[in-house]
Design a protein around this motif. Sequence first.
Motif, mmCIF file in Angstrom:
data_model
loop_
_atom_site.group_PDB
_atom_site.id
_atom_site.type_symbol
_atom_site.label_atom_id
_atom_site.label_comp_id
_atom_site.label_asym_id
_atom_site.label_seq_id
_atom_site.Cartn_x
_atom_site.Cartn_y
_atom_site.Cartn_z
ATOM 1 N N LEU A 33 12.465 27.323 65.304
ATOM 2 C CA LEU A 33 12.817 27.780 66.641
ATOM 3 C C LEU A 33 14.277 27.410 66.890
ATOM 4 O O LEU A 33 14.672 26.265 66.652
ATOM 5 C CB LEU A 33 11.933 27.110 67.693
ATOM 6 C CG LEU A 33 12.429 27.184 69.146
ATOM 7 C CD1 LEU A 33 12.356 28.613 69.671
ATOM 8 C CD2 LEU A 33 11.640 26.237 70.045
ATOM 9 N N ALA A 34 15.081 28.379 67.336
ATOM 10 C CA ALA A 34 16.498 28.120 67.593
ATOM 11 C C ALA A 34 16.884 28.614 68.979
ATOM 12 O O ALA A 34 16.465 29.693 69.408
ATOM 13 C CB ALA A 34 17.357 28.801 66.530
ATOM 14 N N ASP A 35 17.694 27.832 69.669
ATOM 15 C CA ASP A 35 18.202 28.185 70.987
ATOM 16 C C ASP A 35 19.487 28.983 70.799
ATOM 17 O O ASP A 35 20.437 28.515 70.180
ATOM 18 C CB ASP A 35 18.474 26.908 71.779
ATOM 19 C CG ASP A 35 18.844 27.154 73.237
ATOM 20 O OD1 ASP A 35 19.151 28.314 73.580
ATOM 21 O OD2 ASP A 35 18.836 26.191 74.020
ATOM 22 N N GLY A 36 19.530 30.215 71.359
ATOM 23 C CA GLY A 36 20.704 31.059 71.233
ATOM 24 C C GLY A 36 21.742 30.847 72.313
ATOM 25 O O GLY A 36 22.774 31.524 72.323
ATOM 26 N N SER A 69 15.497 32.362 72.921
ATOM 27 C CA SER A 69 14.922 31.626 71.794
ATOM 28 C C SER A 69 14.606 32.558 70.632
ATOM 29 O O SER A 69 14.048 33.639 70.827
ATOM 30 C CB SER A 69 13.643 30.910 72.227
ATOM 31 O OG SER A 69 13.896 30.089 73.341
ATOM 32 N N LEU A 70 14.953 32.121 69.424
ATOM 33 C CA LEU A 70 14.697 32.903 68.219
ATOM 34 C C LEU A 70 13.830 32.118 67.253
ATOM 35 O O LEU A 70 13.934 30.891 67.150
ATOM 36 C CB LEU A 70 16.013 33.281 67.548
ATOM 37 C CG LEU A 70 16.770 34.376 68.287
ATOM 38 C CD1 LEU A 70 18.169 33.933 68.624
ATOM 39 C CD2 LEU A 70 16.787 35.654 67.477
ATOM 40 N N LEU A 71 12.974 32.833 66.524
ATOM 41 C CA LEU A 71 12.097 32.251 65.529
ATOM 42 C C LEU A 71 12.491 32.779 64.150
ATOM 43 O O LEU A 71 12.998 33.892 64.032
ATOM 44 C CB LEU A 71 10.637 32.595 65.824
ATOM 45 C CG LEU A 71 10.151 32.379 67.267
ATOM 46 C CD1 LEU A 71 8.675 32.752 67.377
ATOM 47 C CD2 LEU A 71 10.392 30.950 67.715
ATOM 48 N N LEU A 72 12.233 31.987 63.115
ATOM 49 C CA LEU A 72 12.647 32.347 61.755
ATOM 50 C C LEU A 72 11.652 31.804 60.745
ATOM 51 O O LEU A 72 11.182 30.676 60.859
ATOM 52 C CB LEU A 72 14.034 31.764 61.465
ATOM 53 C CG LEU A 72 14.609 31.979 60.063
ATOM 54 C CD1 LEU A 72 14.926 33.450 59.831
ATOM 55 C CD2 LEU A 72 15.854 31.119 59.866
#
Length: 256
Positions: free
Chosen positions: A113-116, A213-216
């Motif tokens: 999970l990354a905060d953009g 929020s982005l998921l990878l």
Amino acid sequence: MKKYLIGAAAVMMISGAAQAQNLVKNGNFENTTLTESKQFVNQVTDWQNAATSGYTGYGYNFLLKPNTADTTGFKSLGGNLDKLYGPGAGADAANYADNGFTATSPTGGNFILADGDTTFHGAISQTINGLIAGNTYTLTFDWAGASWFTYAGNTTERWDVTLGDITKSTDTVKLGPKGFSGWKSASLDFVAGGASQKLSFLAQGTPNGLPPSLLLDNVSLTAAVPEPGTWMTMILGFGVVGGVMRRRKAATPQLV
């Protein structure tokens, strides 16, 4: 002769597919020393979280264990406990949203999970070895846009992906309040500039203050496989060469 040439080309196609090697290590993020969902520095094997001047001194990037993001949540290095909107929270929970969020990766395991938000974001990266300069490589990965608990607003999300000095981006997704985009598959081609190059993912989104929020997950980098038309061109080329060789042989005077 033509049959043998076509057979040889077919063997090359099969061999090329079989030998495709994923040059990314721990691309599914399963190897980690973390025992809970948490912001990481280098505890996710083979991956590094960039140092930044933001809140915790590192990019706001988290390793998420399955079935935790919208239930027990995830912790920052500064001690904050946050969650994503999703159905796992239960209908009476403050972060409940029937948005289709799946709290596992497409393969059922860990994911990132990354905060953009540009105030908090930082790249995660690893060095890729075994590249051949000038060759084309295909990067594939699964990704999604999600919504951060307590910040119910419209957001946009995308990944900026860099290999060496080349940066490419995914499509941009637009989410409504408490939304989830669903998992998507991305494929990007890069031409290697050297034998070893850094691969990095940087979350980008809007607006700041409503954490986009982005998921990878499921990251893979392999040598690009020629298109079927390219293989056919090669086969036809082999056939032409074979025909020329036969004509030359037939035209050669025979000594008696």
